[in-house]
Design an enzyme around this catalytic site. Structure first.
Site, mmCIF file in Angstrom:
data_model
loop_
_atom_site.group_PDB
_atom_site.id
_atom_site.type_symbol
_atom_site.label_atom_id
_atom_site.label_comp_id
_atom_site.label_asym_id
_atom_site.label_seq_id
_atom_site.Cartn_x
_atom_site.Cartn_y
_atom_site.Cartn_z
ATOM 1 N N ASP A 59 0.672 -1.170 0.209
ATOM 2 C CA ASP A 59 -0.151 0.103 -0.084
ATOM 3 C C ASP A 59 0.871 1.348 -0.213
ATOM 4 O O ASP A 59 0.714 2.133 0.998
ATOM 5 C CB ASP A 59 -0.943 0.255 1.263
ATOM 6 C CG ASP A 59 -1.713 -1.122 1.293
ATOM 7 O OD1 ASP A 59 -1.943 -1.952 0.270
ATOM 8 O OD2 ASP A 59 -1.895 -1.587 2.595
ATOM 9 N N GLU A 269 -11.389 -0.209 -3.084
ATOM 10 C CA GLU A 269 -10.475 0.521 -2.071
ATOM 11 C C GLU A 269 -9.364 1.102 -2.722
ATOM 12 O O GLU A 269 -9.323 1.144 -3.870
ATOM 13 C CB GLU A 269 -10.112 -0.907 -1.095
ATOM 14 C CG GLU A 269 -9.253 -1.733 -1.642
ATOM 15 C CD GLU A 269 -8.982 -2.853 -0.746
ATOM 16 O OE1 GLU A 269 -9.518 -3.192 0.432
ATOM 17 O OE2 GLU A 269 -8.189 -3.833 -1.088
HETATM 18 O O1 FUB Z 1 -3.053 -3.636 3.460
HETATM 19 C C1 FUB Z 1 -4.208 -3.898 4.009
HETATM 20 C C2 FUB Z 1 -5.453 -3.598 3.128
HETATM 21 O O2 FUB Z 1 -5.356 -4.328 1.943
HETATM 22 C C3 FUB Z 1 -5.351 -2.170 2.365
HETATM 23 O O3 FUB Z 1 -5.890 -1.112 3.432
HETATM 24 C C4 FUB Z 1 -6.174 -2.379 1.239
HETATM 25 O O4 FUB Z 1 -6.102 -1.409 0.268
HETATM 26 C C5 FUB Z 1 -5.491 -3.559 0.752
HETATM 27 O O5 FUB Z 1 -4.339 -3.325 0.079
#
Ligand code: FUB
Length: 378
Positions: A59, A269
């Site tokens: 991320d 997301e």
């Molecule tokens: O890394 C944890 C979660 O997985 C992140 O917040 C999302 O975007 C995905 O990458």
């Protein structure tokens, strides 16, 4: 990796190599180190290589401050929770900042920048962060689950971009869900983009209050507009929202909202915002279809017209990115699971991002198709 092999990897190098360990398995700074024998593909299959091997990172939110590149990633750890659809296996507990003087140069892994134990309201799961700078203060924005199991977004401050950061005692009022991304426009106004469905709980916050018994995935209405990411103007002190978060509309080329059933294009997301030639580019992950997609708009609030994919699926379930300009070129920071072969243990990477003359982005293939031109940006 079986426990016995892990134990062998701790022995002197000759024994460790016989046990299938790679040299990058040896921690250089006493942090979680990549495990052995993970990659089933040769390194030459990947468009780019991990930026760091000493710890697992994901991320990546990249920023250029005072000519230097800083990357704010999640710090993946190998926790005990089995994989599930809601990301219970992402059990991260702290953050480390990465820095580099130039892309392609050595990368410094900073010390712990913020630990969950130093955040009074947070319990667990320090997921994808971002950072911002205003004046001489740096702000680290991060999602974490509170003691009730609801994701909130917190903020911590420092005078040093590498931290350590000091957390505010409470999460940002009115914040919920995950994946904050803070964009500062040319007029100095900052906005936070956030949200994520499934484990990110956006669907459990539709009433304005967290519903612990809400849907596990999305609205369950494939023919209705998909759940929207949120945006809120930040207060002058960068510690609060200056307005109630608004829904962001992502629309097709006829101006119709993308539908919940449109898994190839709808928001899941990993929000990111950048500006190119006066236009606002909102990019995100499509989650269960594993694309990085984007739309273009004329305002930081949208609407954003869907334009296509930035990145085809990487190795691993998640895909999450940031886009920055450095050295007169644009760069995509992203992550995959090259080092471990496991979704929960990822590694961040960077590659050049290119625009077409009409302002659309050329789709990147994270793998090199040997003997063809497919591995190159298209
Ligand atoms: O890394 C944890 C979660 O997985 C992140 O917040 C999302 O975007 C995905 O990458």
């Amino acid at each position: 990796m079986p426990q016995i092999s892990r134990a062998l990897c701790a022995l002197p190098l000759a024994v460790a190599l016989l046990a299938g360990c790679q040299q990058s398995d040896q921690p250089t700074n006493n942090q979680t180190a990549p495990q052995a024998g993970a990659s089933r593909r040769p390194a030459s299959d990947y468009l780019s290589q991990p930026l760091v091997k000493d710890i697992y990172t994901a991320d990546p939110s990249a920023h250029v401050w005072n000519g230097k590149i800083y990357v704010y990633p999640s710090h993946d750890i190998d926790g005990p929770t089995p994989e599930d659809d809601l990301g219970g296996h992402f059990e991260m507990r702290d953050y480390h900042v990465l820095s580099m003087d130039k892309i392609g140069g050595p990368v410094t892994v900073g010390p712990v920048a913020l630990d969950v134990k130093d955040v009074p309201w947070a319990d667990k799961q320090m997921w994808a962060p971002d950072a911002a700078k205003k004046g001489d203060t740096y702000y680290l924005y991060f999602p974490a689950k509170d003691k009730e199991g609801a994701f909130r977004i917190g903020v911590a401050t420092s005078k040093n971009p590498m931290g350590p950061f000091k957390a505010q005692p409470q999460p940002i009022k009115g914040s919920f869900s995950i994946d904050p991304a803070v964009f500062t426009d040319d007029d100095g106004q900052s906005y936070m983009y956030f949200g994520g469905i499934w484990g990110g709980q956006l669907q459990r916050n539709v009433s304005g209050k967290y519903d612990p018994n809400g849907s596990k995935t999305d609205l369950g209405q494939d023919d209705k507009p998909a759940l929207s990411p949120r945006v809120a103007k930040m207060s002058a002190d960068m510690l609060e929202f200056d307005e109630t978060p608004r829904e962001i509309r992502i629309v097709d080329d006829k101006g119709k909202p993308l539908l919940g059933g449109d898994h190839d294009r709808r928001f899941f997301e990993a929000s990111w915002m950048h500006k190119y030639k006066g236009k606002y580019y909102f990019s995100y992950s499509t989650g269960d279809t594993h694309y990085l997609a984007y739309g273009i708009g004329d305002s930081p609030y949208g609407p954003f017209t869907y334009k296509g994919r930035i990145l085809e699926p990487v190795e691993g379930w998640t895909t999450h990115h940031s886009i920055v300009e450095w050295g007169g070129k644009w760069w995509l920071f992203y992550a995959d699971s090259q080092l471990s072969g496991q979704t929960r243990l990822r590694n961040v990477k960077v590659t050049e991002l290119q625009y077409n003359p009409d302002g659309t982005i050329r789709t990147i293939n994270p793998f090199v198709a040997h003997g063809t031109k497919d591995g190159a940006p298209r």
